[in-house]
Design an enzyme around this catalytic site. Structure first.
Site, PDB file in Angstrom:
ATOM      1  N   HIS B  27       0.955  -1.236  -0.050  1.00  0.00           N
ATOM      2  CA  HIS B  27      -0.088   0.034  -0.015  1.00  0.00           C
ATOM      3  C   HIS B  27       0.752   1.285  -0.005  1.00  0.00           C
ATOM      4  CE1 HIS B  27      -2.306  -3.269   1.633  1.00  0.00           C
ATOM      5  NE2 HIS B  27      -3.504  -2.672   1.317  1.00  0.00           N
ATOM      6  N   HIS B 258      -5.379   3.152  -2.752  1.00  0.00           N
ATOM      7  CA  HIS B 258      -5.073   2.616  -1.444  1.00  0.00           C
ATOM      8  C   HIS B 258      -3.934   1.592  -1.464  1.00  0.00           C
ATOM      9  CE1 HIS B 258      -6.667   1.292   2.581  1.00  0.00           C
ATOM     10  NE2 HIS B 258      -6.183   0.063   2.133  1.00  0.00           N
ATOM     11  N   GLU B 405     -13.134  -7.020  26.994  1.00  0.00           N
ATOM     12  CA  GLU B 405     -12.186  -8.051  27.037  1.00  0.00           C
ATOM     13  C   GLU B 405     -11.225  -7.850  25.848  1.00  0.00           C
ATOM     14  OE1 GLU B 405     -15.332  -8.376  26.506  1.00  0.00           O
ATOM     15  OE2 GLU B 405     -16.128  -9.375  28.335  1.00  0.00           O
ATOM     16  N   HIS B 467     -22.242 -19.010  28.379  1.00  0.00           N
ATOM     17  CA  HIS B 467     -21.423 -18.683  29.095  1.00  0.00           C
ATOM     18  C   HIS B 467     -20.349 -20.061  29.332  1.00  0.00           C
ATOM     19  CE1 HIS B 467     -23.597 -15.116  29.740  1.00  0.00           C
ATOM     20  NE2 HIS B 467     -22.895 -14.647  30.615  1.00  0.00           N
TER      21      HIS B 467
END
Lengths: 653, 653
Positions: B27, B258, B405, B467
């Protein structure tokens, strides 16, 4: 005298408190705090009919803060959802009950999506609102015109996926989506400010939402806010200022009352504070009656809608799509494409083959909605003429999700759960790690979505180890109820798409190569649907070697077989495009495919984990032992020793 | 005449353009667009000395938009980082070069962190700034006083982890952190607005940041903004308005520039536009010289700092911690704790045993910084007296990460890479899916961090399948260079912590139970360090059965052995607390542990994947085949058939 809505909310509070107390597990803080908001929403706004939980044009209610499940179970019981008896409430969190710790879709009528993993309920709801917008554009607002309501807590809004979700919703101006934020400044570790000082109101505004702040215990103001929400031209967030465990006597407003913590005397004190005399798990008649009439509130509208559906020329197709049934002849063009590929033997990257398959599926299956996390050209997910799904332009079938893999995967789950849509999307396989929590939740929810994941090995080359999947195929194969496809050529790619779409209760991951790979398939017969099959038999005697491979390495296996056959070793090749489907085959078929050759070798440009199931404890594996590297892919295959020569050598050793 | 800074920036542009062109991959859009900002930052502000890439008090520069790697490689080459020769630039993205597709820490001197997976560079940088703040509080600002600078693109800011990261940084008022946002309104799929309409300025402000917008090609204004940033009392974001591929003649500002897209004639046109006559991979002398003097700019300050370090009473300890060496006697208290546990045989959940181990480690190893994603009480991660890491209060050793998290795991990577800190954190194992991308990146970066992940199976009970980890242990074991521990009792828990901390180049996951489990260990000897070992030998003859198990199921295995021994079947039990460490043992040890018993059974409350390595193709496995359910854990173990009786039956069958 009409029953006070406060009393109706108290019914939720007491049921929640008592159920958690009996289970000695769960959360009463949120249900008690949000009981007033929920009472106004369900009592006056939510379009539903308790006698028809699957009415297609119902509003969707998503409890993103899923740990507050007793709020939802209380509402389902009180409004008269038949399955939700008081016995189920008493059996909260027990084996076999309809009241598991977190709400589970398909398990409990009236539950729209499984929640609990924070933030995902909100992100799933965005998908539901997208589905509504698209179907309304496609079938007309007389058949499709409903809202999606979400209750989210501090925890939901801390999760990164909430950012992706509200960005998508804001850009798409999903005006029928409303988030009710339980703004109680409390999380498990204490007051939320120990971990959160952000300004949620400003944040949602920055994402293009309309926002209001309201006293979450003032029924009149809540109603005014909900009415306001229905009139905006963009998604709405209402920050509901609440006290956690509202009504819980001495524990009201106490951060430590988030979960199971109320003592017997505190329960008693709460009853006194609320003026609630009824015994546990009983609701006074007048209150019960008032709630039941809420449950019947939507019956008239529902019946009128059913009449419209019956009269609509689009009704039959709408019903089919909502049931998840594929159109007749869904695979006619695809089958012809497969037949042609068997003749023309096209050589290309499997992502290109997947794109070709989509060219035959998109026109045939109008409920397929595609997209990509900003890698459209690389993922080969866009078919000409789909049009962009945008605001305005909800009839478009291609979503520019932006670099938001997790939000994208969760939105797909929401669309599939809403019904009427079969979503697929694209990213690089390495970034399955970003969306994994939604891939798993989709598997648990049995949502038919297809995750197209290209650049599926070191074969992506120069981008290097951050972008090169090594363990991803194995780790996705570990997720229950998920089909992980790794097709080898044009025929397998098309067959795998077919299998994915035919599995109505299972999500799929389509792992595809960046680099070109040889055509390998010699015969038709939808063999990928069996998960693994003998691609090439041994020649010149009983098989002495079987080589197992998937995807781009099937070509390597075929080349290795040539070497071995030339050396006088009769060698079979088994292609394994989908392990999970192979596991579902009869034992005799499985044994025949694994075969009895004394030497077994597997080759896959990933880790060995799991391959023992094909090659046994002493089989040889040619693959990756660690992370990849940045270089042109041919060089990488050579340097990491994933070559036909290496496979042949391993077989001969 | 001094060299124009524009020309210095052009050197970056041309090198980037030429390297991408030669590699036919990569790039140039971002390096060319951000060359001016980078030139001002490195030229005037960044504290560094090219001759000492590992100077501890250097500023950290993080290229979060890692695909723009040529920006960083150009800077390293131009400022005189010895290893970054022009030959390396010419070998961009080739096998063995120091210039891989995305920057890789430890691989290339001057690269602070591996970037490419979007958003994570920013989140890692937050950890670096946290490390700086803590170490400054601990060692004083004469030894620690540096800034962290980040370049991030639209893609980074779309990723959810960016929300978690900026929320953490905003709350902690990390004033030495600055994000330079490459605000070019471009992503791979086209102009960014097809996927992004959010207001980044308002968004960062909502998270507590100070924000400025600047013309990213005006060197004077860039310098003023950077100066402003150094004076704020909170983290700063500078939105740099840039043109992608600035200087690329006809492709300047074109979203399609890009990645690798410039044709030969466009490269030529760019050279004309920039007035750049030099051949590819050569830099005119005056410009090269000006850049080299930038590389030496920090030498004086660095030498002064070295003198301060030598004179400081805290210098030796600082140097030790930054090297990642543990204090002498780091494990003295822990070893005594293990010896005691062998006597007292405590029965508890392994998360509690982990918490006990921490009580002996935290006082002994001051560089350990803990935390939790809002589950402190459940994760047993907090030891009394650690103090909260907060603003003010950076000397605290416990971080309230909030429900973030992913951001937490990435921040841990950043702290470990910064040096001087050994971070650990807590959440539920099921939510490893949320942070998995950072766990993997930490493994790739060889960052010593410990992910405490409790509630490691259906043994968590009532919270239900969302969970309950089922496939998580297997899927983490699939990640290269990651130690996955699953201790069985207090002794193993302490031993596993010791092993985790002793592995300086490897992250660890500590999977721990919610529920109580029996004490099983009979002897000392640091056996967990070997990954698997014979816990109990067969009695009454040669072993007929070997039972393999980990964690809470070792207790099940021991009970099954009792049944089998009573039936006259001599049975061994092998505990497998860490497969990866077992894989590192000599083949003879591995063979001895696996043994020769004709019947092999494994029991683990998870999926079978991978267990074939212990039990072979025909071994029996007792575990999970699908998702769990909500109920008290004893009921779940019974319903899912994970019992001593089932193990014994499988052995007898």
């Amino acid at each position: 005298m009409p029953v006070s809505p406060i009393k109706m909310a108290d019914a939720i509070r007491v049921l929640s408190m008592d159920a958690v107390h009996k289970a000695k597990s769960g959360h009463q803080g949120m249900p008690m705090g949000m009981a007033d908001v929920a009472t106004v929403l369900w009592g006056k706004f939510l379009k539903f009919d308790a006698s028809k939980p699957d009415w297609a044009d119902r509003d969707r209610f998503v409890l993103s803060a899923g740990h507050g499940s007793m709020l939802l179970y209380s509402l389902l019981h009180l409004t008269g959802f038949k399955a939700m008896t008081m016995k189920e409430i008493e059996n909260f969190r027990q084996w076999g009950a309809l009241t598991p710790g977190h709400p589970e879709v398909h398990h409990t009528p009236g539950v729209e999506t499984t929640t609990g993993p924070l933030g995902q309920g909100l992100a799933t709801a965005v998908g539901m609102a997208m589905a509504e917008a698209h179907l309304a554009a496609r079938y007309g607002s007389d058949l499709v015109d409903h809202r999606t309501w979400v209750i989210a807590g501090d925890g939901c809004l801390m999760e990164g996926v909430s950012h992706e979700a509200i960005s998508i919703a804001g850009r798409l101006k999903l005006s029928k989506l409303t988030v009710l934020f339980d703004d109680n400044n409390t999380t498990i570790d204490g007051v939320a400010t120990i971990a959160e000082t952000g300004d949620q109101v400003a944040r949602f505004k920055a994402a293009g939402w309309a926002v209001k702040v309201v006293d979450g215990h003032d029924h009149g103001k809540i109603a005014a806010a909900l009415r306001w929400a229905t009139k905006q031209d963009r998604p709405t967030m209402i920050a509901c200022k609440t006290l956690i465990s509202k009504g819980a006597g001495p524990k009201e407003g106490d951060p430590h009352s988030h979960g199971y913590t109320l003592f017997d005397n505190e329960i008693a004190a709460s009853r006194v504070a609320m003026g609630w005399d009824a015994a546990p798990f009983t609701v006074p008649d007048d209150i019960a009656k008032a709630w039941k009439s809420v449950g019947r509130r939507g019956a008239k509208v529902r019946k009128a809608w059913e009449a419209k559906l019956a009269a609509s020329p689009k009704g039959a197709d709408f019903t089919r799509a909502m049931k998840g049934e594929l159109p007749a002849n869904a695979f006619e063009a695809l089958d012809a494409h497969i037949a042609k590929a068997l003749e023309t033997k096209p050589v290309n990257a499997t992502r290109v083959h997947s794109g070709s398959a989509l060219e035959h599926l998109i026109p045939a299956i109008p409920e397929m909605i595609g997209g990509s996390a900003d890698l459209t050209g690389s993922n080969n997910t866009l078919v000409k003429g789909m049009g962009a799904f945008d605001a305005p332009g909800y009839e478009g079938r291609y979503v520019h999700y932006g670099v938001r893999e997790f939000g994208m995967a969760a939105a797909m789950n929401g669309m599939a759960l809403h019904g009427g849509i079969i979503p697929y999307s694209g990213t690089f396989l390495a970034f399955a790690d970003y969306s994994r929590a939604a891939i798993r939740l989709g598997a648990l929810m049995e949502a038919r979505v297809v995750h197209v994941m290209t650049h599926d090995s070191i074969g992506l080359g120069e981008d290097g180890p951050t972008h090169q999947p090594v363990e991803h195929v194995a780790s996705l194969r570990a997720i229950p109820n998920l089909l992980v496809f790794r097709p080898a050529d044009a025929v397998e790619a098309a067959e795998c798409w077919k299998a994915a779409l035919q599995h109505q209760r299972t999500p799929s991951v389509m792992t595809l190569s960046r680099q070109k790979t040889p055509h390998v398939r010699t015969q038709g017969g939808d063999l990928s649907a069996k998960g693994a099959y003998e691609l090439l038999a041994a020649e010149g005697g009983e098989a002495q070697v079987t080589i197992f491979a998937s995807g781009t390495e099937v070509g390597v296996a075929v080349a290795a077989r040539d070497i071995l056959q030339a050396k006088g070793k009769p060698t079979r090749v088994v292609s394994t495009p989908c392990w999970e489907l192979f596991d579902q085959q009869p034992a005799a078929y499985q044994a025949a495919v694994i075969g009895k050759a004394p030497v077994r070798v597997a080759v896959e440009a990933g880790v060995k984990m799991g391959w023992e199931r094909f090659i046994g404890e002493n089989g040889k594996f040619i693959g990756m032992k660690g992370f990849g590297a940045s270089a042109p892919f041919e060089r990488l295959y050579k340097e990491f020793g994933i070559t036909a020569e290496a496979v042949a050598e391993a077989a001969l050793a």
